[in-house]
Design a protein around this motif. Structure first.
Motif, PDB file in Angstrom:
ATOM      1  N   VAL A   1     -13.256  10.035  55.410  1.00 55.69           N
ATOM      2  CA  VAL A   1     -14.076  11.239  55.574  1.00 55.69           C
ATOM      3  C   VAL A   1     -15.274  11.166  54.639  1.00 55.69           C
ATOM      4  O   VAL A   1     -15.119  11.121  53.417  1.00 55.69           O
ATOM      5  CB  VAL A   1     -13.250  12.508  55.299  1.00 55.69           C
ATOM      6  N   THR A   2     -16.473  11.172  55.215  1.00 57.02           N
ATOM      7  CA  THR A   2     -17.712  11.121  54.432  1.00 57.02           C
ATOM      8  C   THR A   2     -18.569  12.362  54.623  1.00 57.02           C
ATOM      9  O   THR A   2     -19.610  12.493  53.979  1.00 57.02           O
ATOM     10  CB  THR A   2     -18.537   9.884  54.824  1.00 57.02           C
TER      11      THR A   2
ATOM     12  N   GLY B   1     -19.672  12.193  50.499  1.00 60.87           N
ATOM     13  CA  GLY B   1     -21.087  11.946  50.732  1.00 60.87           C
ATOM     14  C   GLY B   1     -21.708  11.134  49.624  1.00 60.87           C
ATOM     15  O   GLY B   1     -21.026  10.591  48.740  1.00 60.87           O
ATOM     16  N   ALA B   2     -23.035  11.044  49.661  1.00 62.88           N
ATOM     17  CA  ALA B   2     -23.777  10.299  48.651  1.00 62.88           C
ATOM     18  C   ALA B   2     -23.999  11.169  47.428  1.00 62.88           C
ATOM     19  O   ALA B   2     -24.404  12.329  47.536  1.00 62.88           O
ATOM     20  CB  ALA B   2     -25.113   9.842  49.225  1.00 62.88           C
ATOM     21  N   LEU B   3     -23.741  10.615  46.258  1.00 57.88           N
ATOM     22  CA  LEU B   3     -23.952  11.299  44.992  1.00 57.88           C
ATOM     23  C   LEU B   3     -25.074  10.571  44.255  1.00 57.88           C
ATOM     24  O   LEU B   3     -25.679   9.637  44.778  1.00 57.88           O
ATOM     25  CB  LEU B   3     -22.662  11.310  44.182  1.00 57.88           C
ATOM     26  N   SER B   4     -25.358  10.972  43.037  1.00 59.33           N
ATOM     27  CA  SER B   4     -26.504  10.384  42.349  1.00 59.33           C
ATOM     28  C   SER B   4     -26.344   8.882  42.114  1.00 59.33           C
ATOM     29  O   SER B   4     -27.269   8.108  42.317  1.00 59.33           O
ATOM     30  CB  SER B   4     -26.744  11.109  41.022  1.00 59.33           C
ATOM     31  N   ARG B   5     -25.161   8.458  41.699  1.00 54.53           N
ATOM     32  CA  ARG B   5     -24.927   7.034  41.419  1.00 54.53           C
ATOM     33  C   ARG B   5     -23.605   6.560  42.006  1.00 54.53           C
ATOM     34  O   ARG B   5     -22.973   5.634  41.504  1.00 54.53           O
ATOM     35  CB  ARG B   5     -24.939   6.804  39.909  1.00 54.53           C
ATOM     36  N   ALA B   6     -23.185   7.205  43.096  1.00 53.19           N
ATOM     37  CA  ALA B   6     -21.893   6.864  43.684  1.00 53.19           C
ATOM     38  C   ALA B   6     -21.817   7.418  45.100  1.00 53.19           C
ATOM     39  O   ALA B   6     -22.674   8.196  45.533  1.00 53.19           O
ATOM     40  CB  ALA B   6     -20.763   7.442  42.831  1.00 53.19           C
TER      41      ALA B   6
ATOM     42  N   LEU C   1     -17.739   2.982  55.268  1.00 51.18           N
ATOM     43  CA  LEU C   1     -16.514   3.728  54.974  1.00 51.18           C
ATOM     44  C   LEU C   1     -16.186   4.717  56.091  1.00 51.18           C
ATOM     45  O   LEU C   1     -15.014   4.904  56.447  1.00 51.18           O
ATOM     46  CB  LEU C   1     -16.657   4.447  53.636  1.00 51.18           C
ATOM     47  N   ALA C   2     -17.213   5.333  56.657  1.00 45.02           N
ATOM     48  CA  ALA C   2     -16.990   6.233  57.785  1.00 45.02           C
ATOM     49  C   ALA C   2     -16.458   5.457  58.987  1.00 45.02           C
ATOM     50  O   ALA C   2     -15.563   5.923  59.714  1.00 45.02           O
ATOM     51  CB  ALA C   2     -18.286   6.959  58.150  1.00 45.02           C
TER      52      ALA C   2
ATOM     53  N   LEU D   1     -10.099   7.191  41.614  1.00 44.50           N
ATOM     54  CA  LEU D   1      -9.261   8.023  42.468  1.00 44.50           C
ATOM     55  C   LEU D   1      -9.285   9.453  41.947  1.00 44.50           C
ATOM     56  O   LEU D   1      -9.175   9.680  40.740  1.00 44.50           O
ATOM     57  CB  LEU D   1      -7.824   7.486  42.483  1.00 44.50           C
ATOM     58  N   THR D   2      -9.413  10.417  42.839  1.00 53.41           N
ATOM     59  CA  THR D   2      -9.510  11.809  42.404  1.00 53.41           C
ATOM     60  C   THR D   2      -8.190  12.539  42.612  1.00 53.41           C
ATOM     61  O   THR D   2      -7.372  12.127  43.439  1.00 53.41           O
ATOM     62  CB  THR D   2     -10.616  12.554  43.170  1.00 53.41           C
ATOM     63  N   PRO D   3      -7.971  13.642  41.892  1.00 55.32           N
ATOM     64  CA  PRO D   3      -6.757  14.437  42.096  1.00 55.32           C
ATOM     65  C   PRO D   3      -6.758  15.194  43.428  1.00 55.32           C
ATOM     66  O   PRO D   3      -5.803  15.906  43.720  1.00 55.32           O
ATOM     67  CB  PRO D   3      -6.764  15.416  40.913  1.00 55.32           C
ATOM     68  N   TRP D   4      -7.829  15.059  44.203  1.00 54.40           N
ATOM     69  CA  TRP D   4      -7.924  15.741  45.497  1.00 54.40           C
ATOM     70  C   TRP D   4      -7.791  14.747  46.648  1.00 54.40           C
ATOM     71  O   TRP D   4      -8.271  14.961  47.736  1.00 54.40           O
ATOM     72  CB  TRP D   4      -9.251  16.507  45.570  1.00 54.40           C
ATOM     73  N   ARG D   5      -7.130  13.641  46.347  1.00 50.10           N
ATOM     74  CA  ARG D   5      -6.878  12.572  47.322  1.00 50.10           C
ATOM     75  C   ARG D   5      -8.174  12.038  47.922  1.00 50.10           C
ATOM     76  O   ARG D   5      -8.310  11.892  49.135  1.00 50.10           O
ATOM     77  CB  ARG D   5      -5.905  13.056  48.400  1.00 50.10           C
ATOM     78  N   GLY D   6      -9.108  11.789  47.041  1.00 43.71           N
ATOM     79  CA  GLY D   6     -10.362  11.173  47.418  1.00 43.71           C
ATOM     80  C   GLY D   6     -10.630   9.979  46.535  1.00 43.71           C
ATOM     81  O   GLY D   6      -9.865   9.663  45.618  1.00 43.71           O
TER      82      GLY D   6
END
Length: 419
Positions: A318-319, A257-262, A312-313, A290-295
């Motif tokens: 997955v958003t 989803g949408a975060l504060s600056r990302a 991206l959706a 890239l995250t360690p949770w495959r995101g």
């Protein structure tokens, strides 16, 4: 940030584990059923848009066209054609992804993906990341680490601190950093030197105790003794430190989803198609994380977040933070892996919706090796040679059996175990 390389410890020497470490790299390719496989280390999961495009180009030109994300924020290229190793090395080298060929498999560093993008972290970890990577590449002893040894840099929120890394540094509320193993408080300026020193102590312990361990968990040495050795090494190097209790707060990591600056997306099974990867690089202004949770976390201007998420959706990423895909993972399985007993991803996909995203994740493995499984509490589903599955709960480091049965029975067991 320019960081001078840390000179190697005069006491550290490369140690070869007691059995061969066949962990693949970017220069040491692995022969899989679907072609050669390369694993490109991406310290902290941080890729410039130019580097991301270079990886996408390599996947299209040399492999299956997809980018395969790992549980350590690295990237795998699969289906590589025969004889492409030299061309791949040139592509990666030109993109700055091979700063030290002799260290390319040991640059396993995870870092808090949202560091510097919100107010939840206590310290920006990027200076730690650049200095640790430089120190690793400057250490001759570090070449002896296995391709499985893991460093974690946590900005204080407690996300990557829970990933069972071999060396963890975490920002503290008092303005310092916590180092484990060692259980000590150190200054931010000493993070890189202290982390490499802890890794060198591990190598010596693996040699001395006869274990030939690849990771700290495989040492015969007691945790307390390893911590004491680390503290003695810090003393010898003149790195100030003092024993302190470990922080305990935990964060699950970024949700889609949408975060504060990302914006943040999840990649089902960690497999991003060429189209999805191009969309990610098109949305990115300067970098991908890239995250360690495959995101993937993509820093963007706040005003463009909605449009970025929509694109991206539309590409199939997955958003939705409540998506059931967040609770399901799997190894590559058949047909990509000769060891796998079945196509676990196809079976896992059929259970999506039976798992509640906010409960324990479920990880499907095609064989007993359970490659890529989470290091934290999860439900494991392991295929057996007879065509069935064993379902277990990994609470308390054990694997409490829940059921043994066919794929058609697994969904009901998962729904019951995660409700």
């Amino acid at each position: 940030m320019s960081v001078a390389p840390t000179p190697p410890s005069p006491r550290g020497t490369p140690v070869t584990p007691g059995r061969s470490d066949a962990c693949p790299g970017a220069l040491r390719l692995h022969a899989a059923d679907d072609g050669a496989l390369a694993r490109v280390r991406v310290p902290g999961g941080l890729l410039s848009t130019c580097q991301a495009r270079a990886l996408g180009s390599a996947a299209r030109r040399l492999g299956d066209g997809d980018l395969h994300l790992t549980s350590r924020g690295n990237v795998q290229l699969r289906g590589l054609r025969e004889g492409c190793a030299g061309e791949l090395a040139d592509l990666l080298g030109e993109a700055g992804l091979l700063p030290s060929p002799g260290h390319e498999r040991v640059r396993n560093i995870v870092a808090s993906p949202l560091s510097g993008l919100d107010a939840r972290g206590l310290s920006e970890v990027r200076p730690w990341l650049s200095s640790l990577d430089a120190a690793l590449c400057a250490s001759d002893a570090a070449r002896g680490l296995s391709g499985r040894f893991l460093f974690a840099l946590d900005d204080g929120r407690g996300d990557v601190a829970g990933l069972a890394a071999d060396v963890t540094v975490r920002a503290r509320t008092d303005g310092a950093a916590q180092l484990s193993p060692g259980g000590v408080r150190i200054a931010h300026a000493d993070v890189a030197r202290a982390s490499v020193a802890a890794a060198e102590v591990f190598l010596e312990a693996a040699r001395d105790d006869g274990s030939g361990a690849w990771r700290v968990s495989g040492l015969h040495l007691a945790k307390e003794e390893l911590a004491a050795r680390v503290r003695r090494r810090l003393d010898a190097l003149g790195i100030p430190h003092e024993p302190r209790a470990e922080p305990t707060t935990a964060d699950p990591g970024p949700r889609p989803g949408a975060l504060s600056r990302a914006v943040s997306v999840h990649v089902p099974f960690g497999r991003a198609s060429g189209r999805q990867w191009r969309q990610l690089t098109d949305v990115a202004e300067t970098e991908l994380r890239l995250t360690p949770w495959r995101g993937v976390v993509v820093p963007v201007d706040g005003g463009s977040a909605a449009a970025a998420l929509a694109s991206l959706a539309a590409a199939g990423l997955v958003t939705d933070p409540s998506s059931p895909w967040l609770g399901v993972g799997a190894c590559v399985g058949r047909p990509g892996c000769v060891r796998a007993h079945t196509d676990v991803r196809a079976d896992a996909a059929r259970t999506v919706g039976t798992v509640i995203a906010d409960t324990r994740p479920v990880y499907w493995s095609g064989c007993e090796r359970r490659c890529g499984r989470p290091g934290t509490h999860h439900i494991e589903v392991v295929a057996d040679a007879g065509g069935g599955y064993r379902v277990s709960d990994t609470a308390d480091g054990s694997a409490r059996p829940l059921m043994v049965g066919s794929a058609s029975h697994v969904a009901a067991a998962l729904a019951a175990s995660t409700s």
